[in-house]
Design a protein around this motif. Structure first.
Motif, PDB file in Angstrom:
ATOM      1  N   GLY A 163       0.798  -1.221   0.000  1.00 53.17           N
ATOM      2  CA  GLY A 163       0.000   0.000   0.000  1.00 53.17           C
ATOM      3  C   GLY A 163       0.828   1.267   0.000  1.00 53.17           C
ATOM      4  N   GLY A 164       2.128   1.108   0.138  1.00 56.09           N
ATOM      5  CA  GLY A 164       3.015   2.261   0.086  1.00 56.09           C
ATOM      6  C   GLY A 164       3.581   2.706   1.423  1.00 56.09           C
ATOM      7  N   SER A 165       3.097   2.148   2.520  1.00 56.16           N
ATOM      8  CA  SER A 165       3.632   2.526   3.825  1.00 56.16           C
ATOM      9  C   SER A 165       5.088   2.095   3.935  1.00 56.16           C
ATOM     10  CB  SER A 165       2.815   1.864   4.938  1.00 56.16           C
ATOM     11  OG  SER A 165       1.476   2.293   4.907  1.00 56.16           O
ATOM     12  N   THR A 166       5.864   2.932   4.585  1.00 58.83           N
ATOM     13  CA  THR A 166       7.287   2.654   4.713  1.00 58.83           C
ATOM     14  C   THR A 166       7.715   2.612   6.172  1.00 58.83           C
ATOM     15  OG1 THR A 166       7.810   5.011   4.524  1.00 58.83           O
ATOM     16  CG2 THR A 166       7.857   3.715   2.503  1.00 58.83           C
ATOM     17  N   TYR A 167       8.812   1.901   6.387  1.00 61.05           N
ATOM     18  CA  TYR A 167       9.439   1.836   7.706  1.00 61.05           C
ATOM     19  C   TYR A 167      10.935   1.990   7.501  1.00 61.05           C
ATOM     20  CZ  TYR A 167      11.793  -0.094  11.724  1.00 61.05           C
ATOM     21  OH  TYR A 167      12.638  -0.276  12.777  1.00 61.05           O
ATOM     22  N   TYR A 168      11.565   2.759   8.393  1.00 58.41           N
ATOM     23  CA  TYR A 168      13.014   2.936   8.341  1.00 58.41           C
ATOM     24  C   TYR A 168      13.609   2.667   9.711  1.00 58.41           C
ATOM     25  CZ  TYR A 168      12.223   5.430   3.952  1.00 58.41           C
ATOM     26  OH  TYR A 168      11.847   5.772   2.677  1.00 58.41           O
ATOM     27  N   ALA A 169      14.756   2.035   9.713  1.00 59.89           N
ATOM     28  CA  ALA A 169      15.515   1.913  10.949  1.00 59.89           C
ATOM     29  C   ALA A 169      16.007   3.299  11.345  1.00 59.89           C
ATOM     30  CB  ALA A 169      16.692   0.971  10.756  1.00 59.89           C
ATOM     31  N   ASP A 170      16.148   3.519  12.626  1.00 55.97           N
ATOM     32  CA  ASP A 170      16.558   4.839  13.109  1.00 55.97           C
ATOM     33  C   ASP A 170      17.886   5.288  12.513  1.00 55.97           C
ATOM     34  OD1 ASP A 170      15.216   4.501  16.496  1.00 55.97           O
ATOM     35  OD2 ASP A 170      14.292   5.162  14.621  1.00 55.97           O
ATOM     36  N   PHE A 171      18.783   4.327  12.287  1.00 57.20           N
ATOM     37  CA  PHE A 171      20.117   4.710  11.840  1.00 57.20           C
ATOM     38  C   PHE A 171      20.163   5.141  10.370  1.00 57.20           C
ATOM     39  CE2 PHE A 171      20.545   0.719   9.684  1.00 57.20           C
ATOM     40  CZ  PHE A 171      19.997  -0.243  10.520  1.00 57.20           C
ATOM     41  N   VAL A 172      19.044   5.054   9.638  1.00 54.52           N
ATOM     42  CA  VAL A 172      19.028   5.521   8.251  1.00 54.52           C
ATOM     43  C   VAL A 172      17.997   6.613   8.010  1.00 54.52           C
ATOM     44  CG1 VAL A 172      19.870   3.308   7.394  1.00 54.52           C
ATOM     45  CG2 VAL A 172      17.397   3.790   7.381  1.00 54.52           C
ATOM     46  N   LYS A 173      17.210   6.923   8.999  1.00 54.42           N
ATOM     47  CA  LYS A 173      16.173   7.941   8.823  1.00 54.42           C
ATOM     48  C   LYS A 173      16.790   9.278   8.398  1.00 54.42           C
ATOM     49  CE  LYS A 173      12.521   6.216  11.861  1.00 54.42           C
ATOM     50  NZ  LYS A 173      11.773   6.408  13.134  1.00 54.42           N
ATOM     51  N   GLY A 174      16.191   9.853   7.366  1.00 49.93           N
ATOM     52  CA  GLY A 174      16.691  11.120   6.853  1.00 49.93           C
ATOM     53  C   GLY A 174      17.809  10.977   5.848  1.00 49.93           C
ATOM     54  N   ARG A 175      18.352   9.759   5.713  1.00 51.64           N
ATOM     55  CA  ARG A 175      19.452   9.549   4.756  1.00 51.64           C
ATOM     56  C   ARG A 175      19.053   8.601   3.625  1.00 51.64           C
ATOM     57  NH1 ARG A 175      24.112   7.106   6.282  1.00 51.64           N
ATOM     58  NH2 ARG A 175      23.056   5.771   7.829  1.00 51.64           N
ATOM     59  N   PHE A 176      18.274   7.581   3.942  1.00 50.55           N
ATOM     60  CA  PHE A 176      17.875   6.569   2.962  1.00 50.55           C
ATOM     61  C   PHE A 176      16.403   6.740   2.622  1.00 50.55           C
ATOM     62  CE2 PHE A 176      21.117   3.011   4.198  1.00 50.55           C
ATOM     63  CZ  PHE A 176      22.141   3.936   4.097  1.00 50.55           C
ATOM     64  N   THR A 177      16.072   6.422   1.379  1.00 49.33           N
ATOM     65  CA  THR A 177      14.678   6.460   0.930  1.00 49.33           C
ATOM     66  C   THR A 177      14.362   5.185   0.164  1.00 49.33           C
ATOM     67  OG1 THR A 177      14.720   8.877   0.729  1.00 49.33           O
ATOM     68  CG2 THR A 177      12.938   7.710  -0.390  1.00 49.33           C
ATOM     69  N   ILE A 178      13.308   4.513   0.584  1.00 48.28           N
ATOM     70  CA  ILE A 178      12.861   3.315  -0.113  1.00 48.28           C
ATOM     71  C   ILE A 178      11.666   3.675  -0.990  1.00 48.28           C
ATOM     72  CG2 ILE A 178      11.315   2.532   1.744  1.00 48.28           C
ATOM     73  CD1 ILE A 178      12.221  -0.352   1.054  1.00 48.28           C
ATOM     74  N   SER A 179      11.649   3.102  -2.175  1.00 50.36           N
ATOM     75  CA  SER A 179      10.531   3.347  -3.091  1.00 50.36           C
ATOM     76  C   SER A 179      10.298   2.085  -3.912  1.00 50.36           C
ATOM     77  CB  SER A 179      10.824   4.541  -4.004  1.00 50.36           C
ATOM     78  OG  SER A 179      11.974   4.307  -4.784  1.00 50.36           O
ATOM     79  N   ARG A 180       9.201   2.062  -4.638  1.00 52.89           N
ATOM     80  CA  ARG A 180       8.889   0.854  -5.400  1.00 52.89           C
ATOM     81  C   ARG A 180       8.224   1.200  -6.716  1.00 52.89           C
ATOM     82  NH1 ARG A 180       3.443  -0.727  -4.906  1.00 52.89           N
ATOM     83  NH2 ARG A 180       2.260   0.729  -3.612  1.00 52.89           N
ATOM     84  N   ASP A 181       8.343   0.266  -7.635  1.00 49.36           N
ATOM     85  CA  ASP A 181       7.608   0.319  -8.891  1.00 49.36           C
ATOM     86  C   ASP A 181       6.797  -0.971  -8.942  1.00 49.36           C
ATOM     87  OD1 ASP A 181       6.700   0.125 -11.519  1.00 49.36           O
ATOM     88  OD2 ASP A 181       8.464   1.110 -12.346  1.00 49.36           O
ATOM     89  N   GLY A 182       5.518  -0.868  -8.602  1.00 47.51           N
ATOM     90  CA  GLY A 182       4.682  -2.056  -8.530  1.00 47.51           C
ATOM     91  C   GLY A 182       4.553  -2.782  -9.849  1.00 47.51           C
ATOM     92  N   ALA A 183       4.536  -2.039 -10.923  1.00 46.00           N
ATOM     93  CA  ALA A 183       4.383  -2.655 -12.244  1.00 46.00           C
ATOM     94  C   ALA A 183       5.594  -3.504 -12.602  1.00 46.00           C
ATOM     95  CB  ALA A 183       4.153  -1.587 -13.296  1.00 46.00           C
ATOM     96  N   LYS A 184       6.746  -3.143 -12.057  1.00 43.99           N
ATOM     97  CA  LYS A 184       7.982  -3.866 -12.354  1.00 43.99           C
ATOM     98  C   LYS A 184       8.385  -4.793 -11.213  1.00 43.99           C
ATOM     99  CE  LYS A 184       9.903  -0.254 -15.336  1.00 43.99           C
ATOM    100  NZ  LYS A 184      11.059   0.665 -15.572  1.00 43.99           N
ATOM    101  N   ASN A 185       7.576  -4.839 -10.147  1.00 47.35           N
ATOM    102  CA  ASN A 185       7.928  -5.664  -8.972  1.00 47.35           C
ATOM    103  C   ASN A 185       9.348  -5.342  -8.506  1.00 47.35           C
ATOM    104  OD1 ASN A 185       5.426  -7.080  -8.961  1.00 47.35           O
ATOM    105  ND2 ASN A 185       6.198  -8.371 -10.626  1.00 47.35           N
ATOM    106  N   THR A 186       9.634  -4.069  -8.453  1.00 49.48           N
ATOM    107  CA  THR A 186      10.985  -3.604  -8.137  1.00 49.48           C
ATOM    108  C   THR A 186      10.942  -2.629  -6.974  1.00 49.48           C
ATOM    109  OG1 THR A 186      11.731  -3.919 -10.405  1.00 49.48           O
ATOM    110  CG2 THR A 186      13.010  -2.416  -9.043  1.00 49.48           C
ATOM    111  N   VAL A 187      11.932  -2.740  -6.116  1.00 44.60           N
ATOM    112  CA  VAL A 187      12.081  -1.816  -5.004  1.00 44.60           C
ATOM    113  C   VAL A 187      13.462  -1.180  -5.091  1.00 44.60           C
ATOM    114  CG1 VAL A 187      12.980  -3.543  -3.386  1.00 44.60           C
ATOM    115  CG2 VAL A 187      11.792  -1.527  -2.514  1.00 44.60           C
TER     116      VAL A 187
END
Length: 121
Positions: A54-78
């Motif tokens: 559904g698009g909800s994300t979770y980040y470990a504290d040690f990467v918050k503000g530095r890493f970004t996770i995203s996805r392309d559902g049509a390509k089954n790619t993150v």
């Protein structure tokens, strides 16, 4: 057969950026979540980030503000965009997909073989 394949690792200088990609392929019904773990030498594998279908994300504290996770559902790619990298981010990064291979089956985690990220000058 489900395959999880990561790409994008490599050597980067401190303060630099790197973008990892992970694609799920094969025969499956639905992907419920995808994400990234990492394991540094001598350490346990730890969750870095995950994204739900559904698009909800979770980040470990040690990467918050530095890493970004995203996805392309049509390509089954993150993707994992990693900025402001430091030597402490050096690790093998593993992608996983929580998916069901057929309708009615309980979702299971499928893992890639990992991609090495080295942060060093």
């Amino acid at each position: 057969q489900v395959q999880i394949v990561e790409s994008g690792g490599g050597l980067v200088q401190p303060g630099g950026s790197l973008k990892l990609s992970c694609a799920a392929s094969g025969s499956f019904f639905s992907i419920y979540a995808m994400g990234w773990y990492r394991q540094a030498p001598g350490n346990q594998r730890e969750l870095v980030a995950r994204i739900l279908s559904g698009g909800s994300t979770y980040y470990a504290d040690f990467v918050k503000g530095r890493f970004t996770i995203s996805r392309d559902g049509a390509k089954n790619t993150v993707y994992l965009q990693m900025n402001s990298l430091g030597p402490e981010d050096t690790a093998v990064y593993y992608c996983y997909a929580d998916l069901a291979v057929a309708t009615g089956l309980v979702p299971m985690d499928y893992w890639g073989k990992g991609t090495l990220v080295t942060v060093s000058s």
